[in-house]
Design a protein around this motif. Structure first.
Motif, PDB file in Angstrom:
ATOM      1  N   GLY A  47       0.822  -1.199   0.000  1.00  0.00           N
ATOM      2  CA  GLY A  47       0.000   0.000   0.000  1.00  0.00           C
ATOM      3  C   GLY A  47       0.855   1.248   0.000  1.00  0.00           C
ATOM      4  O   GLY A  47       1.925   1.276   0.584  1.00  0.00           O
ATOM      5  N   GLY A  48       0.387   2.246  -0.677  1.00  0.00           N
ATOM      6  CA  GLY A  48       1.137   3.481  -0.805  1.00  0.00           C
ATOM      7  C   GLY A  48       1.644   3.642  -2.226  1.00  0.00           C
ATOM      8  O   GLY A  48       1.264   2.895  -3.127  1.00  0.00           O
ATOM      9  N   ALA A  49       2.509   4.616  -2.407  1.00  0.00           N
ATOM     10  CA  ALA A  49       3.029   4.902  -3.740  1.00  0.00           C
ATOM     11  C   ALA A  49       4.453   5.408  -3.654  1.00  0.00           C
ATOM     12  O   ALA A  49       4.902   5.899  -2.616  1.00  0.00           O
ATOM     13  CB  ALA A  49       2.147   5.945  -4.425  1.00  0.00           C
ATOM     14  N   VAL A  50       5.136   5.276  -4.784  1.00  0.00           N
ATOM     15  CA  VAL A  50       6.490   5.802  -4.933  1.00  0.00           C
ATOM     16  C   VAL A  50       6.496   6.720  -6.142  1.00  0.00           C
ATOM     17  O   VAL A  50       6.026   6.337  -7.218  1.00  0.00           O
ATOM     18  CB  VAL A  50       7.518   4.668  -5.132  1.00  0.00           C
ATOM     19  CG1 VAL A  50       8.894   5.234  -5.435  1.00  0.00           C
ATOM     20  CG2 VAL A  50       7.560   3.762  -3.922  1.00  0.00           C
ATOM     21  N   LEU A  51       6.999   7.929  -5.948  1.00  0.00           N
ATOM     22  CA  LEU A  51       7.165   8.865  -7.047  1.00  0.00           C
ATOM     23  C   LEU A  51       8.639   8.902  -7.424  1.00  0.00           C
ATOM     24  O   LEU A  51       9.496   9.051  -6.548  1.00  0.00           O
ATOM     25  CB  LEU A  51       6.748  10.282  -6.647  1.00  0.00           C
ATOM     26  CG  LEU A  51       5.357  10.491  -6.065  1.00  0.00           C
ATOM     27  CD1 LEU A  51       5.171  11.967  -5.716  1.00  0.00           C
ATOM     28  CD2 LEU A  51       4.295  10.038  -7.028  1.00  0.00           C
ATOM     29  N   GLU A  52       8.937   8.757  -8.701  1.00  0.00           N
ATOM     30  CA  GLU A  52      10.283   9.009  -9.203  1.00  0.00           C
ATOM     31  C   GLU A  52      10.257  10.427  -9.746  1.00  0.00           C
ATOM     32  O   GLU A  52       9.501  10.724 -10.666  1.00  0.00           O
ATOM     33  CB  GLU A  52      10.645   8.052 -10.329  1.00  0.00           C
ATOM     34  CG  GLU A  52      10.849   6.628  -9.903  1.00  0.00           C
ATOM     35  CD  GLU A  52      11.224   5.746 -11.086  1.00  0.00           C
ATOM     36  OE1 GLU A  52      11.975   6.199 -11.982  1.00  0.00           O
ATOM     37  OE2 GLU A  52      10.738   4.611 -11.118  1.00  0.00           O
ATOM     38  N   MET A  53      11.079  11.305  -9.164  1.00  0.00           N
ATOM     39  CA  MET A  53      11.059  12.706  -9.560  1.00  0.00           C
ATOM     40  C   MET A  53      12.423  13.153 -10.062  1.00  0.00           C
ATOM     41  O   MET A  53      13.449  12.635  -9.627  1.00  0.00           O
ATOM     42  CB  MET A  53      10.614  13.579  -8.383  1.00  0.00           C
ATOM     43  CG  MET A  53       9.199  13.256  -7.922  1.00  0.00           C
ATOM     44  SD  MET A  53       8.544  14.459  -6.760  1.00  0.00           S
ATOM     45  CE  MET A  53       8.425  15.910  -7.805  1.00  0.00           C
ATOM     46  N   GLU A  54      12.392  14.118 -10.975  1.00  0.00           N
ATOM     47  CA  GLU A  54      13.617  14.733 -11.468  1.00  0.00           C
ATOM     48  C   GLU A  54      13.399  16.236 -11.518  1.00  0.00           C
ATOM     49  O   GLU A  54      12.534  16.729 -12.243  1.00  0.00           O
ATOM     50  CB  GLU A  54      13.982  14.190 -12.838  1.00  0.00           C
ATOM     51  CG  GLU A  54      15.364  14.613 -13.263  1.00  0.00           C
ATOM     52  CD  GLU A  54      15.927  13.779 -14.399  1.00  0.00           C
ATOM     53  OE1 GLU A  54      16.900  14.242 -15.001  1.00  0.00           O
ATOM     54  OE2 GLU A  54      15.400  12.691 -14.681  1.00  0.00           O
ATOM     55  N   THR A  55      14.169  16.944 -10.697  1.00  0.00           N
ATOM     56  CA  THR A  55      14.028  18.394 -10.562  1.00  0.00           C
ATOM     57  C   THR A  55      15.423  19.011 -10.437  1.00  0.00           C
ATOM     58  O   THR A  55      16.426  18.299 -10.345  1.00  0.00           O
ATOM     59  CB  THR A  55      13.221  18.752  -9.309  1.00  0.00           C
ATOM     60  OG1 THR A  55      13.911  18.250  -8.158  1.00  0.00           O
ATOM     61  CG2 THR A  55      11.812  18.183  -9.353  1.00  0.00           C
ATOM     62  N   SER A  56      15.467  20.314 -10.372  1.00  0.00           N
ATOM     63  CA  SER A  56      16.746  21.007 -10.185  1.00  0.00           C
ATOM     64  C   SER A  56      17.172  21.034  -8.717  1.00  0.00           C
ATOM     65  O   SER A  56      18.357  21.035  -8.418  1.00  0.00           O
ATOM     66  CB  SER A  56      16.660  22.440 -10.710  1.00  0.00           C
ATOM     67  OG  SER A  56      16.428  22.431 -12.097  1.00  0.00           O
ATOM     68  N   THR A  57      16.192  21.092  -7.814  1.00  0.00           N
ATOM     69  CA  THR A  57      16.503  21.225  -6.389  1.00  0.00           C
ATOM     70  C   THR A  57      15.558  20.372  -5.540  1.00  0.00           C
ATOM     71  O   THR A  57      14.460  20.020  -5.973  1.00  0.00           O
ATOM     72  CB  THR A  57      16.364  22.687  -5.918  1.00  0.00           C
ATOM     73  OG1 THR A  57      14.979  23.055  -5.980  1.00  0.00           O
ATOM     74  CG2 THR A  57      17.200  23.644  -6.752  1.00  0.00           C
TER      75      THR A  57
END
Length: 96
Positions: A47-57
């Motif tokens: 249960g739940g989620a995982v976000l793969e993120m790509e940002t500058s900061t």
């Protein structure tokens, strides 16, 4: 910078609150994908989620995640996992 964000339901999160915000949460997640900061979303087996993120900061990551309706209403626990390049393979080519 690449960051994995793990989102899990807080034990005190009411089911009716999650249901009430469900569409808004999906729209907000989709906006992150459309903007390019959210690269992928995965569900967790337990249960739940995982976000793969790509940002500058990291501030950009936190700003996005904190704007999610479930997070804004304190229905989820959030764990930020900033990633760094894996350099271990360089050892394969190091002089013995």
């Amino acid at each position: 910078m690449k960051t994995v964000v793990i989102l899990t339901r807080r034990p005190d999160a009411a089911t009716h609150d999650l249901a009430r915000l469900h569409r808004a949460e999906l729209l907000a997640a989709w906006a992150g994908i459309a903007a390019g900061s959210v690269r992928a979303i995965h569900g967790l087996q337990e249960g739940g989620a995982v976000l793969e993120m790509e940002t500058s900061t990291m501030d950009e990551v936190k700003s996005f995640v904190e704007s999610l309706p479930y997070v804004d209403e304190a229905l989820l626990n959030v764990r930020y996992c900033p990633l760094k390049p894996f350099v271990g393979f360089a050892d394969l080519f190091a002089p013995a």
